[in-house]
Design an enzyme around this catalytic site. Structure first.
Site, PDB file in Angstrom:
ATOM      1  N   SER A 196       4.102 -24.302  16.564  1.00 30.01           N
ATOM      2  CA  SER A 196       5.426 -23.886  17.008  1.00 30.01           C
ATOM      3  C   SER A 196       5.579 -22.381  17.179  1.00 30.01           C
ATOM      4  O   SER A 196       5.795 -21.896  18.304  1.00 30.01           O
ATOM      5  CB  SER A 196       6.487 -24.426  16.045  1.00 30.01           C
ATOM      6  OG  SER A 196       6.216 -24.003  14.722  1.00 30.01           O
ATOM      7  N   VAL A 245      10.569 -16.873   9.286  1.00 29.93           N
ATOM      8  CA  VAL A 245      10.597 -18.319   9.044  1.00 29.93           C
ATOM      9  C   VAL A 245       9.190 -18.892   8.858  1.00 29.93           C
ATOM     10  O   VAL A 245       8.197 -18.260   9.189  1.00 29.93           O
ATOM     11  CB  VAL A 245      11.323 -19.064  10.185  1.00 29.93           C
ATOM     12  CG1 VAL A 245      12.748 -18.598  10.290  1.00 29.93           C
ATOM     13  CG2 VAL A 245      10.606 -18.862  11.514  1.00 29.93           C
ATOM     14  N   GLU A 246       9.145 -20.120   8.334  1.00 27.35           N
ATOM     15  CA  GLU A 246       7.896 -20.834   8.036  1.00 27.35           C
ATOM     16  C   GLU A 246       6.963 -20.001   7.176  1.00 27.35           C
ATOM     17  O   GLU A 246       5.749 -19.963   7.365  1.00 27.35           O
ATOM     18  CB  GLU A 246       7.191 -21.267   9.330  1.00 27.35           C
ATOM     19  CG  GLU A 246       7.937 -22.367  10.068  1.00 27.35           C
ATOM     20  CD  GLU A 246       7.134 -22.966  11.204  1.00 27.35           C
ATOM     21  OE1 GLU A 246       5.923 -22.711  11.270  1.00 27.35           O
ATOM     22  OE2 GLU A 246       7.720 -23.689  12.019  1.00 27.35           O
ATOM     23  N   GLY A 247       7.512 -19.331   6.185  1.00 33.79           N
ATOM     24  CA  GLY A 247       6.733 -18.467   5.301  1.00 33.79           C
ATOM     25  C   GLY A 247       6.828 -17.034   5.760  1.00 33.79           C
ATOM     26  O   GLY A 247       6.242 -16.664   6.778  1.00 33.79           O
TER      27      GLY A 247
END
Length: 811
Positions: A381, A500-502
């Site tokens: 993504s 985001v996502e880490g």
């Protein structure tokens, strides 16, 4: 005597270099030690001591039973005591996912033929048709200024198009009505949409990454799949997934949201076994419009209605948002982004047990499920959306720097601007390569947990560098927001991807090397597994095998690192290709040095390595750069080794290898143990540091390639949306680049006439008219010059507004 000692040392180095077994070491010692001792003419007493030590070595290392029970047994007890505590969530993160090319890089001796033997990246005919039709049509419907400034949302017709055409069902199999696209196609769709609108890209990518659809596909019951996947595929449900809360971001073990197993009333039925939930989540994308909420929470069973422990661990449920007590609708406003993101709360929400994803059999497995799905989702993504943005930046910055002139010279020809264009082009090349390579891994059935962290970090970090450089070269054009600004929103929204996502700081300092050192190392995970094995005899056998495999592995990497440091990797066998063979050699050298440094760091620092985040981060940088280089070389081969692309490859590789050298130097300089510092300095850099960053000449070549139409520019930016409407900002820029190059000879003719005094006017349009009247140019030439002027003016001008147009009116 000296010669004998040197020969003996050479033999031991060769044994280490070729990873000789412990039996080979024992046999070599049985021959070499007596020979050296006799040649040294030691006294009888000294010879007896040496002989006794040799016998003990043979007994304790050459006899498997003695080795296992004395040497390995002692090490086993020590290892069990010093092994750092690993939390349940850390253990699940380590266990999740698979090891792929990262395992080769950790080996110290990557198999480059294996790298090049992986399938070539690409889309199927059906997937390419979707790109050329549905995705192209979606992009044509997107007006990012309207979306971000006026609506703060996608238009209703765009939402409906996305739903109707299956964009929410790209990962869902055909039998459920989905598109069943490959990971590469998923990435290509997101990348193309991102080149037009970040809001639309996020809206498309979230349902196809970490969310209800993926969790259902992997873990859902048959009933859950039949109930929801058809609806998700056809856009009849808008999904979101809620994990992060105010008091638990990256620390999933601290999730305060909880559910209690109990009996309750549900849909008019009394005494239904279920869960009473309370939660507070934030930063949840699509939550404001979601109809289906995935939720992570801690489950407790105080009455032991399910049997087992009271605390059942992190569990996942799928909850329709019209369930009583579910609160959604409010929005966050992340950096002028218009994608739907907001908080959700649940107060005294009762759900039946069949709302748990995977049913009661999956109670307590939530974190493991998330980690496995995140490895795939994070691989696609954000790297895809970053790649789309970077390609847009590369294409527009090159064109703008050729069209825009200062002092009658295109600004891209100024050396300071060339530096920025070089970074833009090379980083785009490498990130695109790594994104393709990682998506290929997912298509091959991998769940690359370590690699997903690498690609997420580097895609977003390099994207940040690229957009910052683009803003610098665009100047006022970049900072003035409006319909004709194709960079502004991208620049504003970049921190969202970083976060985001880490968050990237966490990803770099803890995740990449911290997880990779255990997960991708050929022996560490085996040693840990043996220590935790409750069968003592089996554990001791496994530990003995892993321990001595680890010892020979470390000795080999020490020898290889030293030898390759002395030779610079020259002489190593590599895949064919004069242009790339030195890169393979240098990467093999650094892979050996990395494997050695990782072992030394783990051995010397033990559990404290978790707290030495700067050392861990630098080792992670080495691993990351080796992976990015691997992907770039793979791309070059897959593309047919085009000579015209070499400046991009060379700059990217030389930059990465130089940064690897700097990262090693940072590890060595800052290692807390002085003896280890000296050892690593000798083994990694026996002749000092020799690599340099890319040359100015390479940067000039890349800038030139970006500023002119051609195959290289098209390959670099392939897969983005390029409008052919000259009223569109990007469409006008594309047309202006072609027009500028075509009209420059005519402009030069007019300039010559002006200097000769034939043309008097100071206004450009008037000069064109004078030249036509004097017969210096034809009517057709004049038309092209006037069109060129209009295009250049549209490209250069920035948006302006009446005061009332900028008043806040969103309520």
């Amino acid at each position: 005597m000296a010669l004998t000692v040197l020969v003996a040392l050479a033999i031991f180095v060769m044994l280490a270099f070729f990873r000789a077994t412990i039996t080979s070491w024992v046999l070599a010692a049985m021959v070499i030690v007596p020979v050296v001792a006799i040649m040294a003419r030691f006294s009888d007493d000294v010879l007896m001591v040496i002989g006794g030590a040799l016998v003990l070595f043979i007994v304790f290392f050459g006899i498997p039973f003695m080795r296992r029970n004395v040497v390995s047994g002692t090490a086993f007890k020590i290892f069990r005591k010093i092994l750092p505590q690993i939390s349940a969530t850390e253990q699940e993160a380590i266990d999740a996912g698979t090891v792929w090319w990262d395992g080769e890089l950790f080996s110290g001796n990557p198999n480059w033929d294996k790298l090049l033997a992986y399938p070539k990246c690409g889309l199927s005919a059906r997937e390419q048709a979707f790109m050329d039709n549905e995705v192209e049509q979606l992009c044509s419907m997107l007006d990012d200024w309207d979306i971000t400034h006026k609506r703060a949302d996608l238009p209703p017709e765009v939402w409906q198009f996305i739903k109707d055409k299956g964009f929410f069902g790209m990962i869902i199999p055909k039998r459920y009505g989905g598109l069943e696209f490959s990971a590469q196609a998923h990435a290509a769709v997101v990348s193309k949409v991102a080149s037009r609108s970040g809001t639309a890209a996020v809206t498309v990518m979230v349902p196809n990454s970490l969310g209800p659809a993926e969790l259902l596909l992997h873990y859902g019951t048959d009933e859950q799949k039949e109930k929801y996947l058809h609806r998700l595929a056809h856009g009849l449900e808008v999904p979101c997934f809620a994990l992060t809360g105010p008091f638990a971001g990256s620390d999933a073990g601290a999730i305060p949201d909880q559910g209690v197993v109990c009996f309750g009333e549900f849909q008019g039925k009394p005494n239904v076994l279920g869960i009473r939930l309370n939660w507070e989540k934030r930063y949840i994308t699509l939550a404001p419009a979601a109809t289906l909420l995935g939720l992570a929470f801690k489950l407790y069973d105080p009455e032991r209605l399910l049997g087992g422990d009271v605390s059942r661990g992190i569990t996942l449920a799928l909850i329709p948002t019209d369930t009583k007590g579910v609160q959604i609708g409010r929005r966050h406003f992340p950096m002028n982004s218009a994608f739907l993101n907001g908080p959700t709360q649940g107060l005294d929400v009762f759900i039946p047990m069949d709302y748990i994803i995977g049913g009661t059999a999956r109670v307590g497995y939530g974190w493991r499920m998330l980690m496995e799905c995140l490895a795939a989702g994070r691989s696609i993504s954000l790297p895809a959306s970053s790649t789309g943005g970077m390609k847009l930046v590369a294409r527009t910055s090159g064109a703008y720097c050729r069209v825009r002139k200062q002092f009658k010279v295109p600004i891209g020809k100024f050396e300071g601007v060339e530096e920025a264009l070089a970074r833009i082009g090379a980083h785009t090349y490498m990130v695109d390569a790594a994104g393709r390579f990682t998506a290929l891994a997912v298509d091959m059935g991998e769940k690359p947990s370590v690699i997903s962290a690498i690609i997420k970090y580097h895609a977003t970090e390099r994207c940040r560098v690229v957009i910052n450089d683009a803003m610098d070269v665009h100047g006022g054009k970049g900072i003035s927001l409006g319909p004709d600004n194709y960079l502004g929103r991208f620049y504003q929204q970049m921190p969202v991807a970083i976060t985001v996502e880490g968050a990237n700081i966490l990803t770099r300092t803890l995740m990449i090397f911290g997880q990779g050192a255990i997960r991708a190392h050929p022996y560490v995970l085996k040693e840990i597994a043996a220590v935790h094995d409750t069968d003592h005899d089996r554990a001791l056998h496994q530990f003995d095998e892993a321990l001595f495999g680890h010892i020979t592995f470390a000795l080999s990497n020490a020898a290889r690192s030293l030898v390759f440091g002395l030779t610079g990797g020259h002489g190593l066998e590599t895949p064919e290709g004069d242009e790339t063979h030195r890169y393979y050699q240098q990467m093999t050298r650094f892979s050996a040095a990395f494997a050695l440094s990782a072992d030394v760091a783990m051995a010397a620092l033990g559990g404290s390595l978790k707290r030495r985040e700067k050392i861990s981060a630098r080792l992670g940088d080495v691993l990351s750069q080796l992976y990015m280089c691997s992907a770039a070389l793979k791309r070059f081969e897959d593309d047919g080794r085009p000579a015209a692309d070499l400046p991009l490859l060379d700059w990217a590789m030389q930059d990465a290898l130089y940064k690897i050298q700097q990262a090693f130097d940072g590890v060595i300089q800052n290692f807390p143990n002085i003896l280890v510092r000296l050892l690593l300095r000798v083994l990694v850099f026996p002749l000092g540091r020799s690599l340099s960053p890319p040359s100015d000449h390479l940067g000039h070549q890349i800038a030139t390639l970006l500023m002119q139409p051609g195959a290289v520019r098209d390959r670099l930016t392939a897969g983005i949306y390029i409008p052919d409407d000259e009223q569109d900002a990007v469409g006008a820029l594309e047309a202006a680049l072609a027009s500028t190059l075509a009209c420059e000879p005519l402009q030069a003719k007019i300039e010559t006439a002006r200097k000769a005094g034939q043309i008097k006017s100071l206004d450009e349009l008037e000069r064109i008219n004078e030249a036509r009247k004097l017969g210096l140019i034809t009517d057709d030439d004049a038309w092209h010059l006037e069109r060129d002027y209009a295009l250049r003016r549209k490209v250069i001008m920035v948006d302006d507004f009446a005061p009332e147009e900028l008043r806040a009116n969103r309520g």
